[in-house]
Design a protein around this motif. Structure first.
Motif, PDB file in Angstrom:
ATOM      1  N   ALA A 147     -29.568  33.308 -25.518  1.00 63.56           N
ATOM      2  CA  ALA A 147     -28.355  32.719 -26.101  1.00 63.56           C
ATOM      3  C   ALA A 147     -28.101  31.293 -25.627  1.00 63.56           C
ATOM      4  CB  ALA A 147     -27.153  33.592 -25.766  1.00 63.56           C
ATOM      5  N   ASP A 148     -28.981  30.758 -24.804  1.00 64.53           N
ATOM      6  CA  ASP A 148     -28.814  29.408 -24.295  1.00 64.53           C
ATOM      7  C   ASP A 148     -28.887  28.413 -25.457  1.00 64.53           C
ATOM      8  OD1 ASP A 148     -28.765  27.090 -22.722  1.00 64.53           O
ATOM      9  OD2 ASP A 148     -30.930  27.158 -22.412  1.00 64.53           O
ATOM     10  N   PRO A 149     -27.821  27.631 -25.712  1.00 57.78           N
ATOM     11  CA  PRO A 149     -27.839  26.732 -26.874  1.00 57.78           C
ATOM     12  C   PRO A 149     -28.896  25.628 -26.788  1.00 57.78           C
ATOM     13  CG  PRO A 149     -25.835  26.399 -25.578  1.00 57.78           C
ATOM     14  CD  PRO A 149     -26.549  27.585 -24.997  1.00 57.78           C
TER      15      PRO A 149
ATOM     16  N   THR B  24     -27.697  19.190 -35.085  1.00 52.55           N
ATOM     17  CA  THR B  24     -26.505  19.394 -35.912  1.00 52.55           C
ATOM     18  C   THR B  24     -25.244  19.284 -35.054  1.00 52.55           C
ATOM     19  OG1 THR B  24     -26.407  21.782 -35.581  1.00 52.55           O
ATOM     20  CG2 THR B  24     -27.786  20.979 -37.414  1.00 52.55           C
ATOM     21  N   VAL B  25     -24.133  19.065 -35.707  1.00 50.19           N
ATOM     22  CA  VAL B  25     -22.851  19.020 -35.004  1.00 50.19           C
ATOM     23  C   VAL B  25     -22.580  20.373 -34.346  1.00 50.19           C
ATOM     24  CG1 VAL B  25     -20.362  18.751 -35.291  1.00 50.19           C
ATOM     25  CG2 VAL B  25     -21.919  17.207 -36.477  1.00 50.19           C
ATOM     26  N   GLU B  26     -22.939  21.447 -35.022  1.00 47.62           N
ATOM     27  CA  GLU B  26     -22.738  22.784 -34.464  1.00 47.62           C
ATOM     28  C   GLU B  26     -23.534  22.977 -33.176  1.00 47.62           C
ATOM     29  OE1 GLU B  26     -23.505  22.195 -37.702  1.00 47.62           O
ATOM     30  OE2 GLU B  26     -21.572  22.679 -38.590  1.00 47.62           O
TER      31      GLU B  26
ATOM     32  N   ASP C 250     -19.614  23.158 -25.419  1.00 51.33           N
ATOM     33  CA  ASP C 250     -18.791  24.320 -25.065  1.00 51.33           C
ATOM     34  C   ASP C 250     -19.378  25.099 -23.889  1.00 51.33           C
ATOM     35  OD1 ASP C 250     -16.979  23.682 -27.044  1.00 51.33           O
ATOM     36  OD2 ASP C 250     -17.738  25.176 -28.472  1.00 51.33           O
ATOM     37  N   ALA C 251     -20.702  25.056 -23.736  1.00 48.56           N
ATOM     38  CA  ALA C 251     -21.371  25.744 -22.631  1.00 48.56           C
ATOM     39  C   ALA C 251     -21.450  24.855 -21.383  1.00 48.56           C
ATOM     40  CB  ALA C 251     -22.769  26.174 -23.065  1.00 48.56           C
TER      41      ALA C 251
END
Length: 114
Positions: free
Chosen positions: A18-20, A80-82, A89-90
């Protein structure tokens, strides 16, 4: 990837965790190709890698490889912005050269009084 006067499409499955940061294309390129196959462990300091700004386009990459100034070139999809927001956030830091944005914002802060 541009090599020997031909473009190739490289694809791999994103990391399962789950690490972005692991979800970024630039991380996949570094972890799966640059470090293990080309020996580029640190793209910040390696003399074997150079970066071309996105505004110069893929024509610049073709020119560098075809002229012999580079052996291979990679063109990456933009972050991407996401993806950027998930990393922020992380409380993580973006990898090198994953934050190239065009157009560049002007530096400085302006305050206008009314």
């Amino acid at each position: 990837m541009y090599l020997d006067q031909q473009w190739y499409d490289l694809a791999w499955q994103p990391a399962a965790d789950a690490d972005p940061i692991s979800q970024l294309d630039v991380t996949g390129l570094q972890d799966r190709l640059l470090a293990p196959l080309l020996g580029i462990d640190d793209p910040r300091t390696s003399k074997r890698i150079d970066f071309i700004g996105g505004i110069r386009g893929t024509d610049e990459l073709v020119k560098l490889v075809d002229s012999g100034k580079a052996a291979v070139a990679f063109s990456m999809y933009p972050t991407t912005v996401e993806q950027l927001m998930a990393i922020a956030d992380a409380n993580q830091i973006m990898p090198p050269k994953s934050t190239w944005f065009e157009p560049k914002l002007r530096s400085g802060l302006f305050i206008h009084t009314f």
